[in-house]
Design a protein around this motif. Structure first.
Motif, short mmCIF file in Angstrom:
data_model
loop_
_atom_site.label_atom_id
_atom_site.label_comp_id
_atom_site.label_asym_id
_atom_site.label_seq_id
_atom_site.Cartn_x
_atom_site.Cartn_y
_atom_site.Cartn_z
N LYS A 156 2.93 -8.53 -6.14
CA LYS A 156 3.86 -7.68 -5.39
C LYS A 156 3.30 -6.27 -5.23
O LYS A 156 3.43 -5.64 -4.17
CB LYS A 156 5.23 -7.65 -6.08
CG LYS A 156 6.01 -8.97 -5.94
CD LYS A 156 7.38 -8.85 -6.55
CE LYS A 156 8.20 -10.11 -6.32
NZ LYS A 156 8.54 -10.33 -4.89
N GLY A 195 5.18 -5.57 -1.94
CA GLY A 195 6.44 -6.32 -1.92
C GLY A 195 6.28 -7.82 -1.98
O GLY A 195 7.27 -8.55 -2.06
N ARG A 211 7.29 -12.24 -0.43
CA ARG A 211 8.20 -11.18 0.03
C ARG A 211 9.50 -11.79 0.55
O ARG A 211 9.62 -13.00 0.70
CB ARG A 211 7.53 -10.37 1.14
CG ARG A 211 7.22 -11.24 2.37
CD ARG A 211 6.96 -10.40 3.60
NE ARG A 211 6.55 -11.21 4.74
CZ ARG A 211 7.36 -11.90 5.52
NH1 ARG A 211 8.66 -11.95 5.25
NH2 ARG A 211 6.89 -12.59 6.55
#
Length: 367
Positions: free
Chosen positions: A247, A252, A275
């Motif tokens: 991430k 993300g 994500r």
């Protein structure tokens, strides 16, 4: 005319395979006798040896094969002696709802050619004359194999058979998961869990598809070094859950994640890593007792998707030539995937090397 052939056979689960001389019958109606040129040593074969894939024994191994047509049986119209072919380990009836919808990997009739050609008669026997089953209707880890014509795809004769064999399973499984199942978009971010032959092929597929960031995850540093050669832009040595690192690296989470090991835990990690709106694709075949857990709330609130990809969601008669076309164009690396070539007598060593994670792909080459 029946042929004598050396073959790699599993006679007992979780025991070393054996190499024996077998008899291979002439083809019956709708069948073809192939003289093998090469056969990849695939993790699915190892899964048959350890019982993860439950096929009855004794079993002639091998499904990732390529060779030359030696003899055709009555009624075979599309193949002739001398044709170069790649084995397809899925039988496609061409008539069920899935075949008609262009999804032959889900064919309802697959079970008809799991351990014999379609007619259901054993064409392979051991030295004592006892019948031998053949892996996924192929039994390609032998000098000769008699199979249903539907299990063979004709290819360009100028392609080396050891390279051509790889599209019969591992390469098509990995690249197809990227092209067909996920339809990876240019400029996207991709994470690949597991850098064996299938994972490296998924990495290649992502590179060809134009992914901007391709992150390879594996427990072995040499595999990660190989991944860079096939298109990985970043690597993670798996020591603990890599989700936070993924991430962070992608701002993300990656757009796509591919689980190429066969682990319920890793499938869950792939799902957690993507994500919002991302796609996790489970490519590896896990043990029947394995399972994957996920937070159900994330499905509606984050609109994440997790799906499976069997054999790269491919249509062999379309995708095999497509893969080999990419190879001829210099975009798909096949020669580089082959870590070591073995003789049929060295098949037990090939399986030991596979189990240890030493090879990207080992290939048995028949002289």
């Amino acid at each position: 005319m029946a042929r004598k052939a050396k073959a790699a056979i599993c006679r007992e689960h979780n025991q070393p395979i054996v190499v024996e001389e077998i008899g291979v019958d002439a083809p019956g109606r709708g069948e073809v006798l192939v003289k093998l040129g090469a056969c990849g040593v695939c993790h699915s074969d190892l899964s048959a040896v350890n019982g993860t894939i439950a096929l009855p024994l004794p079993l002639v191994l091998g499904h990732e094969g390529a060779g030359v047509v030696e003899e055709v049986g009555e009624g075979v119209r599309d193949l002739a002696k001398g044709d170069h072919v790649v084995f397809s380990f899925i039988y496609m009836c061409g008539k069920c709802r899935f075949c008609l919808a262009g999804r032959p990997v889900l064919c309802l009739e697959q079970g008809k050619a799991l351990t014999t050609p379609l007619a259901g008669q054993h064409r392979t026997h051991d030295a004592a004359g006892k019948p031998l089953n053949i892996f996924s209707g192929c039994g390609a880890m032998a000098e000769y194999a008699t199979v249903s014509a539907e299990n063979l795809i004709r290819i360009d004769s100028k392609i080396p058979l050891d390279c051509a064999a790889l599209v019969g399973c591992g390469v098509t499984t990995g690249v197809g998961a990227v092209f067909n199942t996920a339809k990876v978009a240019p400029g996207s971010s991709v994470a690949v869990f597991g850098c064996g032959g299938v994972g490296l092929s998924a990495i290649q597929g992502a590179r060809i598809a134009g992914a901007e960031k391709i992150i390879a995850i594996d427990t072995l540093q040499p595999k990660l070094e190989m991944a860079k050669k096939f298109g990985a832009t970043d690597t993670i040595l798996f020591k603990e859950d890599p989700v936070k690192e993924l991430k962070k690296m992608t701002g993300g989470g990656p757009d796509y994640a591919f689980e190429c090991v066969g682990s319920g835990e890793l499938a869950g990690a792939a799902y957690r890593a993507i994500r919002r709106g991302g796609l996790a694709v489970v490519v590896g075949v896990a043990k029947p007792s394995d399972s994957t857990s996920l937070r159900t709330m994330t499905l509606p609130f984050e609109e994440k998707t997790i799906t499976g990809s069997y054999f790269g969601s491919c249509v062999p008669r379309i995708d095999f030539p497509r893969m080999l076309g990419l190879y001829l164009a210099g975009q798909l690396k096949l020669e580089e995937l082959i870590t070591r070539r073995y003789s049929i007598a060295e098949a037990p060593q090939a399986f030991a090397d596979l189990a240890s994670g030493r090879n990207a792909r080992g290939v048995i080459v028949f002289r």
